[in-house]
Write an enzyme that holds these catalytic residues in place. Structure first.
Site, mmCIF file in Angstrom:
data_model
loop_
_atom_site.group_PDB
_atom_site.id
_atom_site.type_symbol
_atom_site.label_atom_id
_atom_site.label_comp_id
_atom_site.label_asym_id
_atom_site.label_seq_id
_atom_site.Cartn_x
_atom_site.Cartn_y
_atom_site.Cartn_z
ATOM 1 N N ASP A 1 -18.030 -11.492 -21.593
ATOM 2 C CA ASP A 1 -18.549 -11.659 -20.074
ATOM 3 C C ASP A 1 -20.144 -11.960 -20.403
ATOM 4 O O ASP A 1 -20.636 -12.893 -19.730
ATOM 5 C CB ASP A 1 -18.477 -10.511 -19.210
ATOM 6 C CG ASP A 1 -17.033 -10.113 -19.133
ATOM 7 O OD1 ASP A 1 -16.317 -11.142 -19.267
ATOM 8 O OD2 ASP A 1 -16.669 -8.918 -18.759
ATOM 9 N N GLY B 1 1.026 -0.970 -0.108
ATOM 10 C CA GLY B 1 0.075 0.175 0.070
ATOM 11 C C GLY B 1 0.806 1.297 -0.162
ATOM 12 O O GLY B 1 2.084 1.259 0.383
ATOM 13 N N HIS C 1 7.993 -7.288 -3.119
ATOM 14 C CA HIS C 1 6.824 -7.828 -3.906
ATOM 15 C C HIS C 1 6.864 -9.131 -4.359
ATOM 16 O O HIS C 1 7.348 -9.113 -5.747
ATOM 17 C CB HIS C 1 6.228 -6.740 -4.844
ATOM 18 C CG HIS C 1 5.916 -5.301 -4.081
ATOM 19 N ND1 HIS C 1 4.516 -5.301 -3.617
ATOM 20 C CD2 HIS C 1 6.472 -4.477 -3.867
ATOM 21 C CE1 HIS C 1 4.434 -4.151 -2.993
ATOM 22 N NE2 HIS C 1 5.707 -3.478 -3.177
ATOM 23 N N LYS D 1 -11.112 -12.293 -15.400
ATOM 24 C CA LYS D 1 -11.366 -12.451 -16.771
ATOM 25 C C LYS D 1 -10.958 -13.912 -17.369
ATOM 26 O O LYS D 1 -11.638 -14.472 -18.293
ATOM 27 C CB LYS D 1 -10.694 -11.339 -17.527
ATOM 28 C CG LYS D 1 -11.035 -11.199 -18.926
ATOM 29 C CD LYS D 1 -12.421 -10.402 -18.728
ATOM 30 C CE LYS D 1 -12.841 -9.879 -20.370
ATOM 31 N NZ LYS D 1 -13.953 -9.140 -20.484
ATOM 32 N N CYS E 1 5.483 -6.214 1.754
ATOM 33 C CA CYS E 1 5.767 -4.728 1.799
ATOM 34 C C CYS E 1 4.866 -3.925 2.773
ATOM 35 O O CYS E 1 5.444 -4.027 4.116
ATOM 36 C CB CYS E 1 5.216 -4.106 0.409
ATOM 37 S SG CYS E 1 6.344 -2.541 0.128
ATOM 38 N N TYR E 2 4.026 -3.361 2.709
ATOM 39 C CA TYR E 2 3.039 -2.224 3.549
ATOM 40 C C TYR E 2 2.564 -3.361 4.640
ATOM 41 O O TYR E 2 2.771 -3.282 6.002
ATOM 42 C CB TYR E 2 2.163 -1.790 3.110
ATOM 43 C CG TYR E 2 1.250 -0.787 3.947
ATOM 44 C CD1 TYR E 2 1.783 0.403 4.548
ATOM 45 C CD2 TYR E 2 0.070 -1.196 4.526
ATOM 46 C CE1 TYR E 2 0.995 0.973 5.431
ATOM 47 C CE2 TYR E 2 -0.689 -0.553 5.507
ATOM 48 C CZ TYR E 2 -0.232 0.529 6.023
ATOM 49 O OH TYR E 2 -0.958 1.379 6.769
ATOM 50 N N GLU F 1 4.556 -10.950 -5.327
ATOM 51 C CA GLU F 1 3.493 -10.973 -6.443
ATOM 52 C C GLU F 1 3.691 -10.796 -7.742
ATOM 53 O O GLU F 1 3.089 -10.935 -8.767
ATOM 54 C CB GLU F 1 2.110 -10.419 -5.931
ATOM 55 C CG GLU F 1 2.284 -8.953 -5.889
ATOM 56 C CD GLU F 1 2.755 -8.344 -4.618
ATOM 57 O OE1 GLU F 1 3.697 -8.961 -4.110
ATOM 58 O OE2 GLU F 1 2.483 -7.063 -4.164
#
Ligand code: XMP
Length: 520
Positions: A229, A53, A171, A376, A84-85, A173
């Site tokens: 979608d 964040g 990070h 998605k 991180c945060y 991710e």
């Protein structure tokens, strides 16, 4: 099903974290940082990840989990991973010391592993990771150990094995952390002991039963856009409730070349929807848009006209079929999480109003959103499993206001015709070059500027065609595609030779940000 919760502290990367977890076969949900204990209890997560964040944990008003969250973690001994945060929050809560570092660190860094631990199982003694921070954990909380350091960050990863709490300054991710996936795998399967049960095949049967139980003997209407979608919702509803689904497809006059015919052909002839309704409102849309140049006004007019047309058609159907009680929508997970209030406590300014279908309250239709928990690519996978053709599933995103936001300035039928022709050439050539599935979007733009050209022996004075081809992962950021000059040249030559109205093609070489993907 085993669920891993991601608490969002205002990170752009929260979705990436949830994606990482789901890609490894474990269901994951994102909730705001201040989610209550009772909500967490109802999910009963097998692990929780605290996102990064933009704030500093010691700042006033910085997003903090509720005290009862920490109580929950302690009571249930739920494994925790901070990124991180999230790393700073864990450091702060367990009485370590967080400080602002003189120099902010952005970009690649090399961590050195300090000891063998399950969270770093199967990794090398040195690993490339991605850093983006100003603060650091300077003093280790009691009971924690250092698992990795860099030259400038002595506590780059720490943990308390007994409490099953781990946290990284970097990070894990993002793709730049080369073995980030292994770190997530270790957290999920070694620490949380997760069962990888999250698969679309397993999801379909439950979703169908769910729809059947909710809808009962009633009927459902669905606005079909021709995009992925709503098409997938249509296929899912057909499987669940057969002909009790009514599709409404609105021709808003700003669709691509042959799109109306193609959607009608797919859904009426190929998929054999018994209740397919085309609302042909081209004239109504173009009349309402006449002389309007402002992009936001255009978007609003299209949104409102769409609702008018759709509502009229829906009322007509409601009068014919008195058991229409539901309105299905193609809302997907990121749509829902983006509108979730409170994430990170920061609000972003409105750049463009994306139109979502919000019907008036007096229609009293209940909303059905069967894809609301899917990303998605999970929707695409579902579409494949339901037998939709690849051509439909792999379609590029197309904005709700359609070609109206690609036809700069005021819109006329003639300009739209010119744009449609050029756009279809772009798509055809991008497909021929084998690039369609490698780029995020490729399209033509009508630029209302005239320039001089020469065709044979004649002077021409025609409009400019903009060409936009971008690469992106999630449309939040995008880069212009550096495709082969030959392909660009071929597209340009064809447009200028075949499309009357354009005599020049320009390639858009701007990235997002600071530009956006669409022109308006
Ligand atoms: P921008 O132009 O904001 O677009 O960079 C990001 C992505 O969103 C699509 N887009 C829309 N999609 N309704 C939609 O459903 C809209 O009003 C809309 N406007 C933009 C755009 O095509 C790109 O993929």
């Amino acid at each position: 099903m085993d669920t891993v919760l991601v608490l969002d502290f205002g990170s752009q990367l929260a979705h990436l974290i949830a994606r990482r977890v789901r890609d490894l076969g474990v269901y994951s949900e994102i909730l705001p940082f201040n989610t209550s204990k009772s909500k967490i209890q109802s999910i009963n997560p097998i692990g929780v990840i605290l996102s990064g964040g933009p704030s500093s944990v010691y700042e006033e008003g910085a997003p903090q989990p509720l005290e009862e969250f920490w109580d929950y973690i302690k009571e249930h001994q739920t494994p925790l991973l901070g990124l991180c945060y999230g790393h700073h929050l864990i450091g702060q809560h367990y009485q370590g010391k967080i400080v602002a570092h003189d120099e902010k660190e952005f970009g690649k860094a090399t961590i050195t592993l300090k000891q063998q631990t399950s969270i770093f199982d199967s990794l090398n003694s040195e690993e490339i990771v991605w850093m983006s921070h100003g603060d650091q954990v300077e003093e280790l909380p009691e009971g924690f150990e250092i698992f990795a350091s860099t030259d400038t960050c002595p506590i780059a990863a720490m943990g308390n094995i007994a409490k099953k709490i781990f946290s990284f300054q970097f990070h894990a991710e993002v793709n730049h952390t080369v073995h980030g996936e292994t770190m997530f795998r270790n957290f999920l399967f070694q620490i949380c002991k997760a069962n990888p049960e999250w698969k679309i095949e397993n999801w379909i049967d439950d979703a169908i039963k769910d729809i059947q139980n909710t809808v009962g003997e009633n009927h459902v209407i669905l606005g079909l856009s021709g995009g992925v979608d709503s098409s997938v919702v249509a296929a899912l509803l057909k499987k669940a409730i057969g002909d009790k689904v009514h599709l409404i497809f609105v021709n808003n006059g700003v669709l691509r070349k042959n799109e109306v015919e193609q959607v009608c052909d797919w859904f009426q002839n190929k998929f054999k929807f018994a209740n397919f309704h085309l609302a042909d409102a081209e004239e109504e849309f173009l009349t309402n848009l006449k002389g309007v140049e402002d992009p936001e006004k255009k978007r609003k007019i299209i949104g409102h006209t769409f609702i008018d047309v759709f509502e009229r058609k829906a009322i007509e159907l409601e009068q014919k079929f008195d058991n229409i009680k539901f309105l299905a929508q193609g809302t997907i997970y990121p749509d829902r999480v983006e509108s979730q209030a409170g994430s990170g406590g920061k609000t972003s300014s409105k750049i463009k109003s994306h139109h979502n279908l919000a019907l008036p309250d007096d229609m009293k239709l209940k909303i059905l959103e069967p894809l609301k928990d899917l990303y998605k690519d999970e929707v695409r996978e579902l579409g494949k499993q339901l037998g939709l053709p690849r051509e439909l599933i792999e379609r590029h995103p197309f904005p709700g206001p359609g070609l109206a936001v690609r036809c700069i300035g005021d819109i006329t039928k003639e300009k739209l015709e010119i744009l449609r022709e050029a756009d279809s050439i772009v798509i055809e050539e991008i497909r021929n070059a084998g690039l369609y599935n490698h780029v995020w979007q490729a399209f033509a733009v009508f630029l209302p500027v005239k320039s001089v050209g020469v065709m044979g022996d004649f002077r021409t004075y025609e409009y400019l065609c903009g060409l936009r081809i971008v690469e992106s992962i999630d449309a939040m950021t995008a880069n212009f595609a550096k495709i082969d000059w030959e392909v660009l040249e071929h597209i340009s030559t064809r447009i200028i030779n075949e499309v009357k109205g354009f005599n020049r093609v320009v390639y858009d070489i701007s990235n997002k940000p600071p530009s956006t993907i669409e022109f308006e």
